[in-house]
Design a protein around this motif. Structure first.
Motif, PDB file in Angstrom:
ATOM      1  N   ALA A  90       0.971  -1.316  -0.012  1.00  0.00           N
ATOM      2  CA  ALA A  90       0.011   0.106   0.064  1.00  0.00           C
ATOM      3  C   ALA A  90       0.716   1.260   0.052  1.00  0.00           C
ATOM      4  O   ALA A  90       2.219   1.304   0.397  1.00  0.00           O
ATOM      5  CB  ALA A  90      -0.829  -0.108   1.253  1.00  0.00           C
ATOM      6  N   GLN A  91       0.300   2.274  -0.400  1.00  0.00           N
ATOM      7  CA  GLN A  91       1.026   3.756  -0.538  1.00  0.00           C
ATOM      8  C   GLN A  91       1.337   3.999   1.089  1.00  0.00           C
ATOM      9  O   GLN A  91       0.618   3.795   1.955  1.00  0.00           O
ATOM     10  CB  GLN A  91       0.070   4.591  -0.854  1.00  0.00           C
ATOM     11  N   GLY A  92       2.645   4.345   1.187  1.00  0.00           N
ATOM     12  CA  GLY A  92       2.978   4.826   2.563  1.00  0.00           C
ATOM     13  C   GLY A  92       3.575   3.693   3.504  1.00  0.00           C
ATOM     14  O   GLY A  92       3.889   3.767   4.587  1.00  0.00           O
ATOM     15  N   THR A  93       3.800   2.370   3.011  1.00  0.00           N
ATOM     16  CA  THR A  93       4.240   1.100   3.717  1.00  0.00           C
ATOM     17  C   THR A  93       5.601   1.250   4.136  1.00  0.00           C
ATOM     18  O   THR A  93       6.597   2.233   3.369  1.00  0.00           O
ATOM     19  CB  THR A  93       4.218  -0.299   2.708  1.00  0.00           C
ATOM     20  N   VAL A  94       5.931   1.019   5.219  1.00  0.00           N
ATOM     21  CA  VAL A  94       7.311   0.833   5.901  1.00  0.00           C
ATOM     22  C   VAL A  94       7.593  -0.669   5.490  1.00  0.00           C
ATOM     23  O   VAL A  94       6.987  -1.509   6.117  1.00  0.00           O
ATOM     24  CB  VAL A  94       7.171   1.145   7.339  1.00  0.00           C
ATOM     25  N   LEU A  95       8.725  -0.713   4.783  1.00  0.00           N
ATOM     26  CA  LEU A  95       9.415  -2.051   4.135  1.00  0.00           C
ATOM     27  C   LEU A  95      10.715  -2.341   5.000  1.00  0.00           C
ATOM     28  O   LEU A  95      11.582  -1.797   4.665  1.00  0.00           O
ATOM     29  CB  LEU A  95       9.393  -2.345   2.884  1.00  0.00           C
ATOM     30  N   SER A  96      10.644  -3.525   5.759  1.00  0.00           N
ATOM     31  CA  SER A  96      12.039  -3.422   6.731  1.00  0.00           C
ATOM     32  C   SER A  96      12.566  -4.984   6.069  1.00  0.00           C
ATOM     33  O   SER A  96      11.943  -6.022   6.346  1.00  0.00           O
ATOM     34  CB  SER A  96      12.004  -3.628   8.125  1.00  0.00           C
ATOM     35  N   LEU A  97      13.895  -4.736   5.278  1.00  0.00           N
ATOM     36  CA  LEU A  97      14.533  -6.157   4.848  1.00  0.00           C
ATOM     37  C   LEU A  97      15.870  -5.953   5.609  1.00  0.00           C
ATOM     38  O   LEU A  97      16.853  -6.697   5.019  1.00  0.00           O
ATOM     39  CB  LEU A  97      14.714  -6.351   3.408  1.00  0.00           C
ATOM     40  N   SER A  98      15.933  -5.519   6.555  1.00  0.00           N
ATOM     41  CA  SER A  98      17.436  -5.314   7.637  1.00  0.00           C
ATOM     42  C   SER A  98      18.054  -6.663   7.803  1.00  0.00           C
ATOM     43  O   SER A  98      17.315  -7.715   7.911  1.00  0.00           O
ATOM     44  CB  SER A  98      17.329  -4.508   8.525  1.00  0.00           C
ATOM     45  N   GLY A  99      19.490  -6.633   7.624  1.00  0.00           N
ATOM     46  CA  GLY A  99      20.018  -8.002   8.246  1.00  0.00           C
ATOM     47  C   GLY A  99      19.866  -9.425   7.524  1.00  0.00           C
ATOM     48  O   GLY A  99      19.864 -10.273   8.258  1.00  0.00           O
ATOM     49  N   ASN A 100      19.478  -9.284   6.240  1.00  0.00           N
ATOM     50  CA  ASN A 100      19.455 -10.374   5.428  1.00  0.00           C
ATOM     51  C   ASN A 100      20.622 -10.709   4.498  1.00  0.00           C
ATOM     52  O   ASN A 100      21.645 -10.334   4.752  1.00  0.00           O
ATOM     53  CB  ASN A 100      18.089 -10.295   4.537  1.00  0.00           C
ATOM     54  N   ASN A 101      20.511 -11.363   3.579  1.00  0.00           N
ATOM     55  CA  ASN A 101      21.568 -11.821   2.494  1.00  0.00           C
ATOM     56  C   ASN A 101      21.294 -11.289   1.067  1.00  0.00           C
ATOM     57  O   ASN A 101      21.446 -11.873   0.143  1.00  0.00           O
ATOM     58  CB  ASN A 101      21.714 -13.258   2.482  1.00  0.00           C
ATOM     59  N   LEU A 102      20.657 -10.241   1.147  1.00  0.00           N
ATOM     60  CA  LEU A 102      20.499  -9.599  -0.332  1.00  0.00           C
ATOM     61  C   LEU A 102      21.581  -9.014  -0.886  1.00  0.00           C
ATOM     62  O   LEU A 102      22.279  -8.057  -0.350  1.00  0.00           O
ATOM     63  CB  LEU A 102      19.337  -8.581  -0.176  1.00  0.00           C
ATOM     64  N   ARG A 103      21.745  -9.042  -2.193  1.00  0.00           N
ATOM     65  CA  ARG A 103      23.072  -8.618  -3.117  1.00  0.00           C
ATOM     66  C   ARG A 103      22.398  -7.657  -4.092  1.00  0.00           C
ATOM     67  O   ARG A 103      23.185  -7.246  -4.677  1.00  0.00           O
ATOM     68  CB  ARG A 103      24.164  -9.545  -3.141  1.00  0.00           C
ATOM     69  N   LYS A 104      21.424  -8.026  -4.636  1.00  0.00           N
ATOM     70  CA  LYS A 104      20.718  -7.427  -5.559  1.00  0.00           C
ATOM     71  C   LYS A 104      19.335  -7.443  -5.468  1.00  0.00           C
ATOM     72  O   LYS A 104      18.538  -8.099  -4.656  1.00  0.00           O
ATOM     73  CB  LYS A 104      20.933  -8.374  -7.039  1.00  0.00           C
ATOM     74  N   ILE A 105      18.575  -6.294  -6.189  1.00  0.00           N
ATOM     75  CA  ILE A 105      17.340  -5.908  -6.125  1.00  0.00           C
ATOM     76  C   ILE A 105      16.779  -5.753  -7.661  1.00  0.00           C
ATOM     77  O   ILE A 105      17.617  -5.007  -8.177  1.00  0.00           O
ATOM     78  CB  ILE A 105      16.741  -4.949  -5.343  1.00  0.00           C
ATOM     79  N   ASN A 106      15.650  -6.048  -7.915  1.00  0.00           N
ATOM     80  CA  ASN A 106      15.057  -5.945  -9.203  1.00  0.00           C
ATOM     81  C   ASN A 106      13.749  -5.166  -9.103  1.00  0.00           C
ATOM     82  O   ASN A 106      12.844  -5.991  -9.348  1.00  0.00           O
ATOM     83  CB  ASN A 106      15.121  -6.785 -10.092  1.00  0.00           C
ATOM     84  N   TRP A 107      13.555  -3.935  -8.534  1.00  0.00           N
ATOM     85  CA  TRP A 107      12.367  -3.557  -8.344  1.00  0.00           C
ATOM     86  C   TRP A 107      11.890  -2.255  -9.451  1.00  0.00           C
ATOM     87  O   TRP A 107      12.271  -1.470  -9.282  1.00  0.00           O
ATOM     88  CB  TRP A 107      12.135  -2.993  -6.973  1.00  0.00           C
ATOM     89  N   THR A 108      10.951  -2.893 -10.321  1.00  0.00           N
ATOM     90  CA  THR A 108      10.634  -1.886 -11.356  1.00  0.00           C
ATOM     91  C   THR A 108       9.546  -1.215 -11.149  1.00  0.00           C
ATOM     92  O   THR A 108       8.979  -0.264 -11.884  1.00  0.00           O
ATOM     93  CB  THR A 108      10.446  -2.740 -12.714  1.00  0.00           C
TER      94      THR A 108
END
Length: 568
Positions: A151-169
């Protein structure tokens, strides 16, 4: 054969009865609030989600249990859930439609789990998610389609994971995105496709080795945080160039842990860029060259954390003509002098709290003709009376305001004082607060103190609201234990809402322990930032005498909230 069949039937009946009994026991071990329709099932040893809670449940808190699997049937009993917390479990398997029954889900947290599989858009049916937390759960990929459905205004937390790439279009408008403490090594066109419009993007504590200027400049981000990355000077320059070229970035936080000098030209790539707020933490800096801040002329708010600096000259800020708020709190500054070169900027707010000043020269603030607020608190080496006296003179000189008293007489209230506390602070209240009130304000004898003295026959939060509504003043006793109690914070929210509704400063915070700023919950920070009354319990006898004088003064009068005046 017939007997065998009969035994089988009996076994099934007994098994079903035992399951039903176990569900009832599970539900009984949860603390349920029937008015809020919340179930608090944290740290109860559950291996499965309880199935006998309120059918119209709105909030379910299942953190710190032993859940491992979420099936398509797990939440079917609770279709009205709006808030779901599954933190600190061992969840490693989630079926495709596990969250599909929760069409009104608003806040979702599955942080600190062993291994959360890839979450997909198809798992969720809610279109109102405004808080989505999968921090520290070994997440390696996070699909762009799920970002698109937030939703508009969402807070998204992905801290402390193993992400090295993102593809958010997707280009949906979100609030804050936390990607800190992952394993991003590059902010480049190949590894960082990010089209979302957000208020804040946190990339702190990633091992970033390369920053592509064009990627930073393309961000639709208002505030970007890049701290504790250890990036090289050349990449810092790329970062600053990207900010200058951006049409959206209005502020940034930056830590350069490996730098010892802010050299002339360090911020030059930002020249001509107007920024609302810049927060710079460089704990190893021990020297700032004369024109070290050249390039920050368009910054209106500057916060500096320079732990090794013991002296700072006003001249280093020359040229920062847009600067209105300067924060130098929690450093180690010993002296501040304007004798050689007075201030030459138009500051309105100056924060020097939490330093190590032993004295302040009479010329320290020469040139600050527009100054309205000055904070010298938590400089414990300064004589308290001297600081108070100087602040008083500065207020008269620069401000001059009239306090607005509330017209409601104390006699119109049922209670004189309501005291809200955690049970761990009973000893301090009984040994210090109650005796002092009896001695110093004996006519304030209608006191409701703690949960046990709340009105009987009412729901808990309703009783809290009644106590503060019917009290002339409310004192909140703040300690580390209190801040860890979820119910205490709900009490705080209830009372704060009432105080804001009536527009009167009838609530006082009393800190009985030294609590760092970063340990304070958001609501308490919000209260303090709005210049609301608070006191800190000191260790020394002289300080305690001053504490009681301040408290009694605040207790005996109610002021109308006036957000135009500086803090007392």
């Amino acid at each position: 054969m017939r007997m065998s069949g009969l035994y089988s039937i009996l076994f099934v009946i007994i098994t079903l009865t035992s399951i039903r009994r176990r569900e009832t026991i599970e539900a009984a071990s949860c603390r349920q609030d029937f008015s809020l329709k919340f179930a608090f099932c944290s740290d109860k040893g559950f291996r499965f989600v309880p199935t006998d809670l309120l059918p119209d449940l709105r909030g379910l808190f299942l953190d710190e249990n032993f859940l491992t699997t979420l099936t398509n049937e797990t939440f079917e009993r609770y279709p009205r859930l709006r808030e779901l917390t599954l933190d600190n479990n061992n969840i490693s398997r989630i079926e495709e439609g596990a969250f599909s029954p929760l069409k009104n889900l608003f806040r979702f947290s599955i942080a600190y789990n062993l291994y959360v599989p890839t979450l997909k858009k198809s798992m969720f049916s809610s279109h109102s998610l405004a808080d989505f937390n999968t921090a520290y759960s070994n997440v390696k990929t996070f699909a762009g389609d799920i970002v698109a459905c937030l939703a508009q205004g969402t807070v998204l937390s992905l801290s402390g994971n193993n992400l090295r790439k993102i593809n958010w279009t997707s280009s949906n408008l979100l609030s804050d995105i936390y990607l800190d403490s992952n394993i991003f090594r590059q902010i480049s066109k190949e590894s960082f496709i990010f089209n979302n419009s957000v208020n804040m993007l946190d990339l702190s504590r990633n091992p970033i080795e390369f920053i592509e200027t064009i990627v930073i400049s393309s961000f639709h981000v208002k505030h970007i945080i890049l701290t504790d990355t250890g990036i090289a000077v050349s990449q810092v320059s790329n970062f600053f160039h990207g900010i200058r070229l951006s049409m959206f970035i209005k502020g940034f936080d930056f830590t350069g842990a490996n730098f010892h000098t802010i050299r002339n030209g360090f911020f030059a790539p930002l020249k001509g860029k107007n920024l609302d707020k810049v927060d710079i933490e460089m704990n190893s800096i021990d020297m700032i060259e004369d024109n070290g801040f050249d390039g920050l002329a368009g910054v209106s708010q500057l916060q500096l954390g320079l732990k090794n600096l013991e002296e700072i000259e006003p001249s280093v800020f020359n040229g920062m003509m847009a600067l209105r708020s300067l924060t130098l709190d929690a450093n180690r500054i010993l002296t501040l002098s304007g004798k050689s070169t007075p201030w030459n900027i138009s500051l309105i707010h100056l924060n020097l709290a939490g330093n190590e000043f032993t004295a302040i020269d009479d010329s320290a603030f020469h040139g600050l003709k527009t100054l309205k607020t000055l904070d010298l608190s938590r400089n414990f080496k300064l004589q308290r009376w001297w600081v108070r006296y100087q602040l008083f003179l500065l207020k008269l000189c620069f401000i001059g305001y009239e306090e607005i008293h509330d017209d409601v007489d104390r006699g119109e209230f049922e209670y004189d004082i309501a005291i809200m506390l955690d049970e761990a602070d009973d000893e301090w209240v009984n040994q210090h607060l109650r005796p002092a009130l009896m001695e110093r304000v004996p006519d304030f004898n209608r006191i409701v103190c703690g949960d046990e003295e709340l009105m009987l026959g009412m729901y808990y939060l309703d009783a809290v609201h009644y106590a503060t509504e019917k009290s002339f003043k409310t004192i909140f006793v703040i300690s580390h234990a209190a801040l860890q109690d979820q119910w205490f914070m709900m009490k705080f929210r209830t009372v704060l809402d009432h105080v804001n509704d009536v527009g009167t400063e009838k609530m006082i915070l009393v800190f009985v322990e030294d609590i760092e700023d970063d340990e304070l919950p958001f609501l308490i920070r919000l209260f303090l930032s709005d210049h609301r009354p608070y006191l800190v319990w000191p260790d020394d006898e002289r300080g305690q005498d001053y504490f009681w004088e301040e408290l009694i003064r605040d207790l005996t009068v109610n002021l109308r909230c006036n957000h135009l005046i500086p803090p007392n």
